[in-house]
Enzyme design. Structure first.
Site, PDB file in Angstrom:
ATOM      1  N   MET A  97     -68.213  39.092 -14.039  1.00  0.00           N
ATOM      2  CA  MET A  97     -67.264  39.045 -15.126  1.00  0.00           C
ATOM      3  C   MET A  97     -68.108  38.085 -16.336  1.00  0.00           C
ATOM      4  O   MET A  97     -68.663  37.169 -16.214  1.00  0.00           O
ATOM      5  CB  MET A  97     -66.190  38.161 -14.747  1.00  0.00           C
ATOM      6  CG  MET A  97     -65.292  38.716 -13.454  1.00  0.00           C
ATOM      7  SD  MET A  97     -64.087  37.579 -12.949  1.00  0.00           S
ATOM      8  CE  MET A  97     -64.928  36.423 -11.981  1.00  0.00           C
ATOM      9  N   GLY A 185     -67.104  32.824 -17.375  1.00  0.00           N
ATOM     10  CA  GLY A 185     -68.248  33.540 -17.045  1.00  0.00           C
ATOM     11  C   GLY A 185     -68.583  33.222 -15.355  1.00  0.00           C
ATOM     12  O   GLY A 185     -68.826  32.244 -15.022  1.00  0.00           O
ATOM     13  N   SER A 186     -68.489  34.236 -14.564  1.00  0.00           N
ATOM     14  CA  SER A 186     -68.561  33.958 -13.196  1.00  0.00           C
ATOM     15  C   SER A 186     -68.735  35.524 -12.395  1.00  0.00           C
ATOM     16  O   SER A 186     -69.104  36.748 -12.980  1.00  0.00           O
ATOM     17  CB  SER A 186     -67.548  33.382 -12.700  1.00  0.00           C
ATOM     18  OG  SER A 186     -66.341  33.840 -13.102  1.00  0.00           O
ATOM     19  N   ARG A 187     -68.565  35.574 -11.213  1.00  0.00           N
ATOM     20  CA  ARG A 187     -68.746  36.718 -10.400  1.00  0.00           C
ATOM     21  C   ARG A 187     -67.885  36.548  -9.064  1.00  0.00           C
ATOM     22  O   ARG A 187     -67.730  35.327  -8.400  1.00  0.00           O
ATOM     23  CB  ARG A 187     -70.226  36.879  -9.744  1.00  0.00           C
ATOM     24  CG  ARG A 187     -70.524  37.975  -8.721  1.00  0.00           C
ATOM     25  CD  ARG A 187     -71.874  38.030  -8.687  1.00  0.00           C
ATOM     26  NE  ARG A 187     -72.441  38.222  -7.225  1.00  0.00           N
ATOM     27  CZ  ARG A 187     -73.634  38.290  -6.971  1.00  0.00           C
ATOM     28  NH1 ARG A 187     -74.712  37.973  -7.685  1.00  0.00           N
ATOM     29  NH2 ARG A 187     -74.146  38.617  -5.721  1.00  0.00           N
TER      30      ARG A 187
END
Length: 217
Positions: A97, A185-187
């Site tokens: 993301m 911001g990440s996953r």
């Protein structure tokens, strides 16, 4: 149209939006140019924390995407060591993301949460494979209505500094339910077995709607 232009705000966003709004007001009193820049940032904060409604398929034979973003990796590997699943094979779909994606995470299948485990860590770029083992992350293990074991992993990214999980162990959950978010911001990784993949890498996903896999017959 109103819902598109002014989507609902996730509860995590109110404080950040208020802070950004106050800062923008102060800067506008000093400088119109920098005030406009601050206003743009404030609008971005609003849209970062947007929480639009999603419409899941409501079919337990399918797994839905837990996140908005792009599929950065699909691989076969052992399960997370932290959950004692390192001797069991899974398919892992990783969804990255960026800061413009909606960051509300959703449940891929109805069932029950059996374990939640938070692990502190680093803040590497979430698109890197080693982020799954090095970064701050939160494991959500669940059993779905088909009796299959699924693992959701929220992974903090380069500028992410807080993982939010809104569910608890033993909670009953429905396909498409919100279960948390990751700020800035990440996953999200999804581990599963006994399902046939229906997506490819670099494919765009929508949380709670995009079908990732179908139950094997």
């Amino acid at each position: 149209m109103i819902d598109i232009l002014f989507p609902k705000l996730h509860k995590e966003g109110y404080r950040f939006l208020a802070i950004a709004g106050v800062i923008t007001f102060i800067i506008l009193l000093i400088s119109n140019f920098f005030g406009i820049i601050s206003l743009i940032i404030t609008i971005w904060v609003y849209y970062f924390f947007r929480d639009p409604e999603r419409f899941p398929i409501n079919d337990e034979n399918y797994l839905l995407s837990p996140a908005d973003g792009v599929i950065s990796q699909i691989t076969e590997l052992n399960g997370p060591q932290e959950l004692g699943l390192d001797n069991k094979k899974f398919t892992r779909v990783s969804i990255f993301m960026n800061v413009f994606d909606c960051h509300v995470n959703r449940v891929p299948s109805s069932g029950k949460i059996t374990k939640i485990f938070y692990k502190p860590g680093e803040y590497l770029n979430a698109s890197l494979d080693k982020a799954s083992e090095k970064n701050e992350r939160n494991y959500v293990k669940m059993s779905n209505k088909n009796g299959d074991e699924l693992i959701l992993v929220q992974i903090a990214g380069l500028i992410a500094r807080r993982i939010v999980c809104e569910k608890k162990e033993n909670d009953e959950i429905k396909q498409g339910d919100r279960f948390g978010m990751i700020r800035f911001g990440s996953r999200v990784d999804l581990y599963f077995e006994n399902y046939q993949l229906m997506v490819n890498t670099n494919q765009k996903t929508i949380a709670g709607e995009t079908i990732l896999a179908r139950k094997e017959k």
